[in-house]
Design an enzyme around this catalytic site. Structure first.
Site, PDB file in Angstrom:
ATOM      1  N   CYS A   1      18.226  60.263  71.155  1.00 45.44           N
ATOM      2  CA  CYS A   1      17.565  60.185  69.850  1.00 45.44           C
ATOM      3  C   CYS A   1      16.059  60.086  69.952  1.00 45.44           C
ATOM      4  O   CYS A   1      15.345  60.992  69.537  1.00 45.44           O
ATOM      5  CB  CYS A   1      18.131  59.015  69.062  1.00 45.44           C
ATOM      6  SG  CYS A   1      19.810  59.323  68.562  1.00 45.44           S
TER       7      CYS A   1
ATOM      8  N   GLY B   1       8.635  48.475  80.458  1.00 46.67           N
ATOM      9  CA  GLY B   1       9.509  48.873  81.565  1.00 46.67           C
ATOM     10  C   GLY B   1       9.430  50.361  81.796  1.00 46.67           C
ATOM     11  O   GLY B   1       8.362  50.979  81.660  1.00 46.67           O
TER      12      GLY B   1
ATOM     13  N   GLY C   1      14.753  56.327  76.588  1.00 45.60           N
ATOM     14  CA  GLY C   1      15.489  57.554  76.857  1.00 45.60           C
ATOM     15  C   GLY C   1      16.537  57.719  75.775  1.00 45.60           C
ATOM     16  O   GLY C   1      16.392  57.210  74.668  1.00 45.60           O
TER      17      GLY C   1
HETATM   18  C1  UDX Z   1      17.802  54.883  68.408  1.00 42.57           C
HETATM   19  C2  UDX Z   1      17.429  54.056  67.169  1.00 42.57           C
HETATM   20  O1  UDX Z   1      17.201  52.695  67.557  1.00 42.57           O
HETATM   21  C3  UDX Z   1      18.509  54.159  66.111  1.00 42.57           C
HETATM   22  O2  UDX Z   1      18.112  53.470  64.921  1.00 42.57           O
HETATM   23  C4  UDX Z   1      18.737  55.655  65.789  1.00 42.57           C
HETATM   24  O3  UDX Z   1      19.730  55.825  64.821  1.00 42.57           O
HETATM   25  C5  UDX Z   1      19.107  56.402  67.048  1.00 42.57           C
HETATM   26  O4  UDX Z   1      18.062  56.216  68.019  1.00 42.57           O
HETATM   27  P1  UDX Z   1      19.449  54.557  70.479  1.00 42.57           P
HETATM   28  O5  UDX Z   1      19.096  55.938  70.912  1.00 42.57           O
HETATM   29  O6  UDX Z   1      20.878  54.122  70.520  1.00 42.57           O
HETATM   30  O7  UDX Z   1      18.968  54.278  68.979  1.00 42.57           O
HETATM   31  O8  UDX Z   1      18.616  53.581  71.431  1.00 42.57           O
HETATM   32  P2  UDX Z   1      17.634  52.341  71.240  1.00 42.57           P
HETATM   33  O9  UDX Z   1      18.376  51.078  71.156  1.00 42.57           O
HETATM   34  O10 UDX Z   1      16.665  52.621  70.162  1.00 42.57           O
HETATM   35  O11 UDX Z   1      16.880  52.352  72.667  1.00 42.57           O
HETATM   36  C6  UDX Z   1      16.155  53.525  73.080  1.00 42.57           C
HETATM   37  C7  UDX Z   1      15.549  53.366  74.453  1.00 42.57           C
HETATM   38  O12 UDX Z   1      14.425  52.512  74.410  1.00 42.57           O
HETATM   39  C8  UDX Z   1      16.451  52.821  75.551  1.00 42.57           C
HETATM   40  O13 UDX Z   1      16.252  53.625  76.702  1.00 42.57           O
HETATM   41  C9  UDX Z   1      15.943  51.422  75.788  1.00 42.57           C
HETATM   42  O14 UDX Z   1      16.163  50.977  77.104  1.00 42.57           O
HETATM   43  C10 UDX Z   1      14.449  51.601  75.492  1.00 42.57           C
HETATM   44  N1  UDX Z   1      13.760  50.390  75.044  1.00 42.57           N
HETATM   45  C11 UDX Z   1      14.178  49.756  73.890  1.00 42.57           C
HETATM   46  C12 UDX Z   1      12.650  49.925  75.745  1.00 42.57           C
HETATM   47  O15 UDX Z   1      12.249  50.499  76.761  1.00 42.57           O
HETATM   48  N2  UDX Z   1      11.994  48.825  75.274  1.00 42.57           N
HETATM   49  C13 UDX Z   1      12.365  48.177  74.146  1.00 42.57           C
HETATM   50  O16 UDX Z   1      11.704  47.186  73.782  1.00 42.57           O
HETATM   51  C14 UDX Z   1      13.496  48.651  73.440  1.00 42.57           C
END
Ligand code: UDX
Length: 460
Positions: free
Chosen positions: A279, A272, A276
């Protein structure tokens, strides 16, 4: 045990509230006295599902309190969790000035031995610097400090559940006493001795967390290595999606089959708009800088970052191709947060897309289930609308930019009726192309075969 949490951002609030709910006495502190004022009247400065209930219950039990006096927190606690922000500097390196400040405050206030635990995401070797700083700043008051690293793996939106049910608890220590204290702190979670606020009436059976004892440097590396790997998986899936678009494959079929191999696993392979949040992007950047500073060229991660940044342009190009002329078109946007179940818009791909389209002269009407208030301060010249159907009304195109469950469940027939032109661009691949085609949408997503609502019949 008496614990202090320094920094009442998202990590500090979740950590402090959950540790207090599990039976510890916690005093949480922040330099922002307005924030402490809010917390003292039971108001949360962030949106995190379930956190309000945990905070309320721990406060009512008298185990959680807030103060803007860091010195007081440092004096009363046996162990202090540092949960302050480490935002990126212009160079991409982490800004550690807040950690340095906290070290100074703790060291000058402490009158007895303390375990100081890094919870903030920090580059490897910060533990060493922190120990040194505590010794220097506290040289005149005789208190002894031990340092440990205890990285958090909390995901925004599910952080409370993640805290109570972690896969692993990593503790980086350099002496047996620190390990013993950290085991004691996490004992309720290791033994499942807590009232779980997420699963009522009972948690589903699951293996308990692995308690992993490492060196401080390893613990620090584990955090960056894990987050960077998650970003790598996403960028990998996104390049596969590009290939599928060129070769006629379907990225969902490919990643599903890949994920069935237990060596790969099914998670974080959704193609996709890319990742973002505060983290993944910043940790990857900091990891690249850290590696470079120590003579290791992490070219692999530079590519992960480049692929991720390019997703925005690729999506905007899809919008341009579909709309032909972007200027003065009414474009509806569903989703502003960087992912569902959070109001966090920091480094959100949706915000970048909206900004690009404003710059190209489109009229933007945007919405999000919880992030509108935050978005108001960063997006100017757009119309904010609560109701998703209103967003679609008369629009020339509708963009789905965050994978909220609410959006999957919309009445898409009604959305179709509302739109000026039924053009739908799904930046998160959350809708089924065949169903959207059936409803009459012109539907575009990433790496899945394009099904036109009105196929041009080619006569032989
Ligand atoms: C992340 C880590 O997962 C977590 O373990 C750490 O402590 C902090 O950073 P977070 O920032 O809350 O957590 O977001 P996360 O759930 O990892 O998703 C990150 C981004 O990736 C989102 O923008 C999400 O939309 C995107 N994403 C996630 C994708 O584009 N594809 C995926 O398959 C999974």
């Amino acid at each position: 045990m008496r614990l202090a949490v320094v920094g009442c951002g998202y990590v500090g609030l979740v950590t402090g509230s959950c540790l207090a709910e599990a039976g510890h006495e916690v005093i949480a502190t922040d330099v922002d006295s307005a924030r402490i004022g809010m917390l003292n009247v039971g108001r949360l400065p962030i949106y995190e599902p379930g956190l309000d209930r945990v905070m309320e219950s721990a406060s009512a039990a008298g185990r959680l309190r807030f103060t803007s006096d860091c010195a007081e927190a440092a004096r009363v606690a046996d162990a202090i969790f540092i949960c302050v922000g480490t935002p990126p500097l212009d160079s991409g390196e982490a800004d550690l000035s807040a950690i340095d400040n906290v070290a100074r405050q703790i060291a000058s206030a402490a009158r007895s031995a303390k375990l100081v635990i890094e919870k903030s995401t920090v580059p490897a070797q910060t533990g060493e610097q922190l120990r040194h700083a505590l010794q220097i700043y506290g040289r005149s008051n005789g208190a002894a400090f031990r340092v440990a690293s205890n990285p958090e793996f909390l995901r925004e939106g599910t952080a409370v559940g993640d805290f109570f049910h972690p896969d692993r608890i990593v503790v980086g220590v350099e002496d047996p006493e620190s390990e013993r204290q950290l085991r004691e702190i996490y004992q309720p979670f290791l033994e499942g001795r807590f009232h779980c606020p997420v699963h009522e009436p009972k948690c589903p059976p699951a293996p308990g967390p692995v308690f992993l004892v490492t060196t401080i440097a390893s613990a620090e590396l584990i955090k960056h290595a894990s987050n960077s790997f998650l970003g790598l998986k996403i960028s990998y899936a996104n390049v596969i999606a590009d290939l599928c678009e060129r070769l006629g494959g379907n990225v969902e079929e490919v990643t599903r089959a890949m994920g069935l191999d237990p060596r790969i696993g099914p998670h974080f392979l959704n193609a996709g708009l890319g990742f973002g949040g505060f983290c993944l992007p910043k940790d990857i950047q900091a990891f690249i800088r850290l590696a470079g500073k120590h003579g290791v060229d992490f070219g692999l991660l530079k590519e992960v970052e480049a692929v991720n940044k390019h997703r925005i342009e690729q999506f905007v190009e899809k919008v341009r191709r579909a709309l032909w002329v972007v200027k003065e078109k009414t474009v509806g946007v569903l989703g502003l947060a960087f992912k569902p179940n959070t109001d966090d818009i920091r480094f959100a791909p949706a915000i970048d897309v909206v900004r690009r389209l404003i710059a190209e002269g489109a009229r933007l009407r945007v919405s999000d289930p919880v992030a509108i208030e935050r978005a108001r301060s960063v997006l100017k010249g757009v119309e904010f609308v609560e109701d998703a159907y209103h967003v679609a009304r008369g629009a020339d195109a509708l963009l789905l930019l965050t994978e909220w469950r609410e959006y999957r469940e919309l009445d898409w027939k009604r959305i179709h009726r509302e739109m000026g032109r039924p053009l739908l661009l799904d930046g998160r691949n959350i809708l089924a192309p065949a169903k959207m085609k059936e409803l009459g949408f012109e539907y575009h997503s990433f790496g899945r075969p394009e099904l036109s609502a009105n196929p041009v019949l080619v006569s032989s």
